[in-house]
Enzyme design. Structure first.
Site, PDB file in Angstrom:
ATOM      1  N   MET A  53      24.492   7.403  54.598  1.00 12.48           N
ATOM      2  CA  MET A  53      25.722   6.542  55.116  1.00 12.48           C
ATOM      3  C   MET A  53      26.630   5.921  54.388  1.00 12.48           C
ATOM      4  O   MET A  53      26.514   4.674  54.187  1.00 12.48           O
ATOM      5  CB  MET A  53      24.383   5.356  55.731  1.00 12.48           C
ATOM      6  CG  MET A  53      23.404   6.067  56.513  1.00 12.48           C
ATOM      7  SD  MET A  53      24.355   6.683  57.661  1.00 12.48           S
ATOM      8  CE  MET A  53      23.989   8.201  58.377  1.00 12.48           C
ATOM      9  N   HIS A  54      28.248   6.935  53.920  1.00 13.71           N
ATOM     10  CA  HIS A  54      28.961   6.458  53.456  1.00 13.71           C
ATOM     11  C   HIS A  54      29.470   5.251  53.816  1.00 13.71           C
ATOM     12  O   HIS A  54      29.763   4.763  52.997  1.00 13.71           O
ATOM     13  CB  HIS A  54      30.015   7.872  53.427  1.00 13.71           C
ATOM     14  CG  HIS A  54      29.659   9.549  53.079  1.00 13.71           C
ATOM     15  ND1 HIS A  54      29.466   9.359  51.911  1.00 13.71           N
ATOM     16  CD2 HIS A  54      29.255  10.439  53.509  1.00 13.71           C
ATOM     17  CE1 HIS A  54      29.130  10.140  51.924  1.00 13.71           C
ATOM     18  NE2 HIS A  54      29.074  11.097  52.583  1.00 13.71           N
ATOM     19  N   ASP A  55      29.816   5.098  54.951  1.00 15.72           N
ATOM     20  CA  ASP A  55      30.162   3.678  55.441  1.00 15.72           C
ATOM     21  C   ASP A  55      30.042   2.655  55.722  1.00 15.72           C
ATOM     22  O   ASP A  55      30.820   1.268  55.276  1.00 15.72           O
ATOM     23  CB  ASP A  55      31.532   4.396  56.603  1.00 15.72           C
ATOM     24  CG  ASP A  55      32.575   5.521  56.513  1.00 15.72           C
ATOM     25  OD1 ASP A  55      32.856   5.092  55.565  1.00 15.72           O
ATOM     26  OD2 ASP A  55      33.309   6.106  57.560  1.00 15.72           O
TER      27      ASP A  55
END
Length: 323
Positions: free
Chosen positions: A239-241
């Protein structure tokens, strides 16, 4: 509770879409506008994807503006191997009906910042191109920027090259402008976003829930998690962003180090690398420009995302939309 006004500069992108849901659901944030950057796909595709997400969230009142079609100096290099040809493959969605804003991204950012009675935070989940253009074009508004939360870089690893992460690598000159602006910056790089993982067996936590938003997010996870499994052998979807959003709403979930940071733009071997000083005394240096997140409470992070989907589902129902 007074909400923090934010502008989200993104390149949707599966993880950008989830970050938008997290921001729109939060009681702590007021999303003033969304600007689309060229990154995961071309800007024509990313701005369309941003409008699709806002329509799913029943937030067509929020303006979406298109940014530059390429980085400041680099040619554009997109990532269809991760995000597909549309930039958000997996979910089957209708074409968006809400219009795109007539103002270009930097002009919309400037207007929203100028009109806001409170300082505005910028959340950058794609290349920093639009944000850098805004900063260069409207220096008188810097004093009205509370902070800039950036998904990008990494202290110890890269993904586009051995040293460079995709968002920073795509437009390193823009990222350097942001980091050297003197505005407080929070960095959420690969060191923490690879720990903010939703495992494949946890996708069912979304799929089993009723409602369009839960099913949309499950579709995103299925495709995104599949490409990460195939390309990088990840056991789930990072869940980078969302980290750049949840870091503002739930900073207690993260472990940070204060430091000075910049971006390498000259060396061919390390172009796009995030540079910083992590020695114990570095946080006391006068050149410190912000902080970088290095760890996250993954289980609580997952619960925040589940709660965000529940909130958007309830808001859709209250507005008369089918849940």
């Amino acid at each position: 509770m007074k909400k923090l006004p934010v502008i989200i500069d993104c390149d949707p992108g599966h993880d950008d879409a989830i970050a938008l849901i997290a921001a729109l659901a939060s009681e702590k944030l007021e999303v003033l506008g969304v600007t689309a950057a060229a990154g995961n796909q071309t800007v024509d595709k990313t701005e369309k994807n941003a409008r699709k997400v806002l329509e799913i969230c029943a937030r067509t009142d929020i303006p979406v503006a298109k940014g530059r079609g390429k980085p400041l100096w680099n040619p554009l290099s997109v990532a269809p191997e991760i995000h597909g040809d549309s930039g958000m493959d997996g979910p089957v969605l209708p074409e968006p009906s809400m219009p795109v804003c007539r103002e270009p991204a930097a002009a919309l950012m400037a207007r929203l910042v100028e009109e806001s009675p409170e300082p505005v935070a910028l959340i950058v989940t794609g290349p920093c191109t639009n944000t850098a253009v805004f900063l260069l074009s409207y220096p008188h508004l810097w004093k009205k920027i509370a902070k800039i939360s950036v998904m990008g870089g990494g202290a110890f690893e890269g993904n586009r090259t051995a040293l460079a992460e995709f968002n920073i690598w795509t437009d390193p000159e823009a990222a350097r402008i942001v980091l050297e602006s003197g505005i407080p910056v929070e960095i959420y790089g690969l060191d923490v976003t690879h720990k903010a993982l939703i495992y494949r067996e946890e996708f069912a936590l979304f799929r089993e829930r009723e409602g369009m938003v839960f099913q949309f997010l499950a579709d995103l996870l299925d495709f995104f998690g599949g490409t990460y499994l195939e390309a990088r052998k990840f056991p789930g979807a990072p869940m980078h962003d969302s980290c750049a959003v949840i870091g503002l709403t739930n900073p207690e979930l993260f472990t940070y180090v204060e430091t000075d940071m910049s971006v390498e733009t000259e060396s061919p071997r390390s172009r796009g690398a995030l540079t910083m000083d992590l020695r114990p005394a570095a946080g006391k240096k006068p050149s410190v420009c912000g902080k970088i997140a290095l760890d996250v409470d993954r289980e609580k992070f997952l619960q925040v995302l589940l709660g965000a989907c529940e909130t958007i589902t309830r808001q859709r129902r209250e507005k008369g939309y089918a849940s």
